[in-house]
Design an enzyme around this catalytic site. Structure first.
Site, PDB file in Angstrom:
ATOM      1  N   TYR A 184      49.038  20.201 -43.039  1.00 37.57           N
ATOM      2  CA  TYR A 184      48.649  21.124 -41.822  1.00 37.57           C
ATOM      3  C   TYR A 184      48.295  21.330 -40.251  1.00 37.57           C
ATOM      4  O   TYR A 184      49.538  21.850 -39.987  1.00 37.57           O
ATOM      5  CB  TYR A 184      46.948  20.364 -41.780  1.00 37.57           C
ATOM      6  CG  TYR A 184      46.432  19.726 -43.708  1.00 37.57           C
ATOM      7  CD1 TYR A 184      45.797  20.429 -44.667  1.00 37.57           C
ATOM      8  CD2 TYR A 184      45.880  18.564 -44.113  1.00 37.57           C
ATOM      9  CE1 TYR A 184      45.886  20.589 -45.658  1.00 37.57           C
ATOM     10  CE2 TYR A 184      45.894  18.150 -45.000  1.00 37.57           C
ATOM     11  CZ  TYR A 184      45.648  19.869 -46.492  1.00 37.57           C
ATOM     12  OH  TYR A 184      44.963  19.076 -47.697  1.00 37.57           O
ATOM     13  N   GLN A 198      39.563  10.293 -39.986  1.00 37.32           N
ATOM     14  CA  GLN A 198      40.855  11.094 -39.565  1.00 37.32           C
ATOM     15  C   GLN A 198      39.934  12.684 -39.190  1.00 37.32           C
ATOM     16  O   GLN A 198      39.132  13.086 -39.840  1.00 37.32           O
ATOM     17  CB  GLN A 198      41.304  11.152 -41.345  1.00 37.32           C
ATOM     18  CG  GLN A 198      42.749  11.920 -41.277  1.00 37.32           C
ATOM     19  CD  GLN A 198      43.045  12.188 -42.796  1.00 37.32           C
ATOM     20  OE1 GLN A 198      42.537  12.820 -42.942  1.00 37.32           O
ATOM     21  NE2 GLN A 198      44.048  11.444 -42.634  1.00 37.32           N
ATOM     22  N   GLY A 244      45.642   5.321 -52.191  1.00 33.83           N
ATOM     23  CA  GLY A 244      44.276   6.396 -52.463  1.00 33.83           C
ATOM     24  C   GLY A 244      44.088   6.401 -53.733  1.00 33.83           C
ATOM     25  O   GLY A 244      42.265   5.864 -54.236  1.00 33.83           O
ATOM     26  N   GLY A 300      48.248  14.245 -38.869  1.00 29.13           N
ATOM     27  CA  GLY A 300      49.522  15.046 -38.560  1.00 29.13           C
ATOM     28  C   GLY A 300      50.339  15.518 -40.070  1.00 29.13           C
ATOM     29  O   GLY A 300      51.743  15.754 -39.897  1.00 29.13           O
TER      30      GLY A 300
END
Length: 372
Positions: free
Chosen positions: A188, A106, A326, A184
């Site tokens: 950030y 990433q 996650g 994206g």
């Protein structure tokens, strides 16, 4: 009923063809910052962490990795812009490949979600704007933060950042990764350009929806041109307001990006569910990712508070091709196996998500069977 027959009726455990990659199941390791990469260099203990969570034909998305010396926003996050960082990733990637996994890197730039202490020569962080984040905590909602006013990027400087993403993608391939996911989302840098509550530019990179999406799409195109669109994914969070980053019409933003990405023919789009109002807490919402799902022609990955039941449900109704997990994957390194058996899950410990210990809360979560 045989084990094979049982697997066939568990949607998350059905095979999937991700471009040229043959996945044995649809359970994806979500990208999770772990803050164990000292001095911005991946460490040997990450070999065990990622290999523990690797299955034959399973997709793993690595933690956010900075693309340049201005990209970092937290301590002990990995980078992918120097030769030393590339070399440090190689044994980790090798360990994942040894177990038959598919591994994406990433690519990340924190933008204004940073601080002078992480920037070269103590400069202000960069962004599309000079407006600082007003939030008093980091994205986790608990760690105190005081964000400085960022430097507004010039058009020329934006071109340089696009090139930083391109070089980082090339470095990721040199490290052995199978592809890259461009970050994206989560407020950030790329998300800062996308959202109209942050992007206050009056040049070709601000104002209209098309202009706000210009820089993100330039990044995607540059990366796709460098390593091949079939090795590129993009993560988005149009409905979220993380890091003080919101949009007045998130559905239109998500749809426009999905349609624009079709033209670039990238491998996948990875989107955070609207229900994730903060990084760790979900709530009921009328918003849906279905319009984006229908619009995007490539593989569609969803993330955000999923468990075994609703993960199976979203795949069964064709709301997504793959589901990223996650916290559950963190606490259960053998998550696909546990889902197959419908076994009890380990509970995750929030207190150790972001400690810097190389073992605790990192590689010490138990497997179902001992000896792993």
């Amino acid at each position: 009923m045989t084990a094979d027959q049982k697997m066939e009726v568990i949607p998350l455990l059905t095979p999937y063809k991700l471009g040229s990659f043959s996945l044995s199941h649809r359970i994806v390791l979500a990208p999770m910052s772990r803050l164990r990469s000292y001095e911005f260099v991946s460490q040997p203990h990450a070999v065990l962490y990622y290999s523990q969570r690797t299955t034959q034909g399973g997709l793993l998305i690595g933690e956010a990795s900075g693309i340049s010396e201005t990209a970092q926003g937290y301590p002990n996050t990995p980078g992918i812009w120097t030769e030393e960082q590339v070399e440090a990733w190689k044994p980790i990637v090798h360990a994942v490949h040894e177990k038959g996994g598919i591994f994406f890197c990433q690519l990340w730039h924190a933008g204004r979600a940073s601080d002078h202490s992480f920037q070269p020569n103590g400069q202000p962080p960069i962004s599309c704007t000079s407006k600082p984040i007003q939030a008093k905590t980091h994205i986790d909602g608990t760690t105190a933060a005081a964000f400085p006013a960022p430097r507004r990027l010039t058009a020329d400087a934006i071109t340089q950042v696009v090139d930083d993403y391109r070089k980082a993608a090339r470095n990721a391939m040199e490290a052995g990764f199978d592809g890259v996911e461009i970050h994206g989302a989560n407020g950030y840098l790329i998300d800062q350009f996308l959202k109209d509550q942050v992007n206050d530019r009056t040049d070709e990179y601000g104002g209209s929806l098309e202009n706000r999406c210009r820089f993100p799409l330039e990044v995607v195109k540059a990366v796709a041109d460098e390593i091949g669109a079939d090795r590129v994914g993009l993560r988005l969070s149009p409905f979220a307001g993380y890091n003080d980053c919101r949009d007045s019409d998130p559905e239109a933003l998500g749809l426009y990006m999905a349609q624009s990405l079709n033209k670039l023919r990238i491998l996948y789009c990875h989107v955070i569910e609207p229900r994730m109002v903060t990084q760790f807490d979900s709530q009921n919402t009328k918003d849906s990712l279905l319009p984006m799902r229908k619009a995007f022609k490539g593989t569609f990955i969803v993330a955000g508070g999923y468990n075994r039941e609703d993960g199976n449900e979203v795949v069964a109704r064709d709301g997504a091709d793959l589901v990223a997990f996650g916290r559950l994957f963190l606490a259960n390194p053998d998550l696909p196996r546990r889902f197959e058996l419908d076994a009890v899950l380990n509970k995750y410990d929030r207190n150790t998500f972001y400690t810097h210990d190389p073992v605790v809360g990192y590689t010490d979560y138990p497997f179902l069977e001992t000896g792993n």
